[in-house]
Design a protein around this motif. Sequence first.
Motif, short mmCIF file in Angstrom:
data_model
loop_
_atom_site.label_atom_id
_atom_site.label_comp_id
_atom_site.label_asym_id
_atom_site.label_seq_id
_atom_site.Cartn_x
_atom_site.Cartn_y
_atom_site.Cartn_z
N ASN A 247 47.43 119.71 -71.66
CA ASN A 247 46.52 118.85 -72.39
C ASN A 247 45.93 117.84 -71.43
O ASN A 247 46.19 117.85 -70.22
N LYS A 248 45.10 116.94 -71.96
CA LYS A 248 44.41 115.98 -71.11
C LYS A 248 45.39 115.10 -70.34
O LYS A 248 45.20 114.84 -69.14
N THR A 252 45.48 115.14 -66.35
CA THR A 252 45.07 113.92 -65.67
C THR A 252 46.19 113.37 -64.81
O THR A 252 45.96 112.85 -63.71
N TYR A 276 41.09 120.81 -71.69
CA TYR A 276 41.67 119.63 -71.07
C TYR A 276 40.97 119.25 -69.78
O TYR A 276 41.22 118.19 -69.23
N HIS A 277 40.06 120.11 -69.28
CA HIS A 277 39.20 119.75 -68.15
C HIS A 277 37.94 119.05 -68.62
O HIS A 277 37.23 118.46 -67.80
N VAL A 279 37.25 116.81 -71.47
CA VAL A 279 37.31 115.77 -72.50
C VAL A 279 36.15 114.81 -72.28
O VAL A 279 36.00 114.23 -71.20
N TYR A 327 32.33 113.51 -68.57
CA TYR A 327 33.71 113.95 -68.72
C TYR A 327 34.65 112.94 -68.06
O TYR A 327 34.36 112.40 -66.98
N GLU A 328 35.76 112.72 -68.71
CA GLU A 328 36.72 111.73 -68.21
C GLU A 328 37.24 112.10 -66.83
O GLU A 328 37.38 111.24 -65.96
N ASN A 446 37.25 119.98 -77.28
CA ASN A 446 37.57 119.04 -76.22
C ASN A 446 38.56 117.97 -76.64
O ASN A 446 38.95 117.14 -75.84
N ASP A 448 41.97 116.15 -77.55
CA ASP A 448 43.34 116.34 -77.08
C ASP A 448 44.25 116.81 -78.20
O ASP A 448 45.26 117.46 -77.96
#
Length: 465
Positions: A247-248, A252, A276-277, A279, A327-328, A446, A448
């Motif tokens: 997941n994100k 991350t 999860y790439h 978000v 994207y984050e 997208n 989580d």
Amino acid sequence: MNRSVIRSSAREIIYKVYKRCLAESEAGQYLSDLNDVYKRTAEMTGKSVSTIRRIALEGQRNKGVFSTPGKHRAGRPRKDLDDFDLCAIRQKIQFFYTVKKIAPTLRNLLPVVREDLQFSGSREHLRKVLIKLGFKYRKCQSDRQALMEKPNIAAKREVYLEKIIENRNLPDDLRKDIIYLDESYVHTSYKLKKCWQSIDIHGIKENVSKGKRYIIIHAGSENGFVPNALLIFSGKNKNEDYHSEMNKNNFTKWVTEKLIPNVPKPSIIVMDNAPYHSVVRNKAPTSASKVSEIKLWLSENNIPFSDTTRKPNLLMLVKQHKPEPIYEIDDLLNRHGHTVVRLPPYHCDLNPIELVWGIAKQKIASHNVGSVDIKAVAEQAFQSISTNDWRNSCQHVMKIEREYYERGRTLYDDIERIIINLQDESSSTESSEDSQQTVDEDSPQNSDEDCSGVEYLDESIFDSD
């Protein structure tokens, strides 16, 4: 012993005869013993007493309603298609357009993939695979039908190739390293399918169950793996795809603690479009949003609207002013001087780490003999992969990039010159593909929350052994 099936209509008649004989017995007109009722019914219908007993029991249990049991047919065995198989099918379609100069159809494509790729599915299965790959069956300029790639996927591939090729053509002092990352998995039962053995020496024994699954995350370039970026952790869910284990937060955390510290120079980071790439930080309202949320978003973005405007028109305003997604993970990597480039959908053949996964898994399978620690074996396998392995994989991908780029003109500028072989035209079943709903690759999940059942990684997972 094989028994012929008595259809539901016949069993219903037999049951009615049995009920009649039973009613006459209870009324004292004929025999009073229940066994004699079964015998009398058997004589009248020509069936055995055991069959009469079974039908009578079924009728009592189902209140006189009968159904014919269907035949249990074993379906055609299907081979699970991995990313390499999907990319190979895509290559075959392009081969039809660019080399054979014939429009591919299900009828002429199926024997080719069966012979060259050992595809074991049916024509309908192949149709679903093509839709999954982003193809659809539609009218072309000659008013005949041909299998065409969806324009948005082709456009994303063109954008990706332009960015990558532009960087490759820069002088050495300006060219950035291209770092490819991806996730994969391996089970404790991952072993060789064949080995030398005899009557006395049985060789490798295949496990009954797949066993524990380990998720693998790594990154590398033509210079080899990124140092200290390997992460292997055990998965919790055995029934779902390995992507559900990520997941994100997990991804991350790996980027922050494993990737960024070990890539000091500004580089191009290539990744796929996993949820999860991708978000989104500046997510725009959707039809599921409340009216108050839509109005708040419009106000924050200085987009005028009337207080009396209803939801459909508000959503139209959102669509007209929807910004490019931020994207984050892109924002995180950009702050450290890196540039994120995403692979086009369904193009794993443009990622050389997919070839490296194959080398690593072959090494893991060859050393998975007896009772071994599969995690330790995997770590040793990745350590044994050389810079030369990576360089060869990257060169192979560069060749594919050039082929895609050169085929662009044939596929789109000269598409009207394609020869359509009338003998290979599709049947009415194929022609209905244009009305089938296709997969929308532009709407990734997208959030989580979509990764249900995900276990967060412990801090100890990132500690070096």
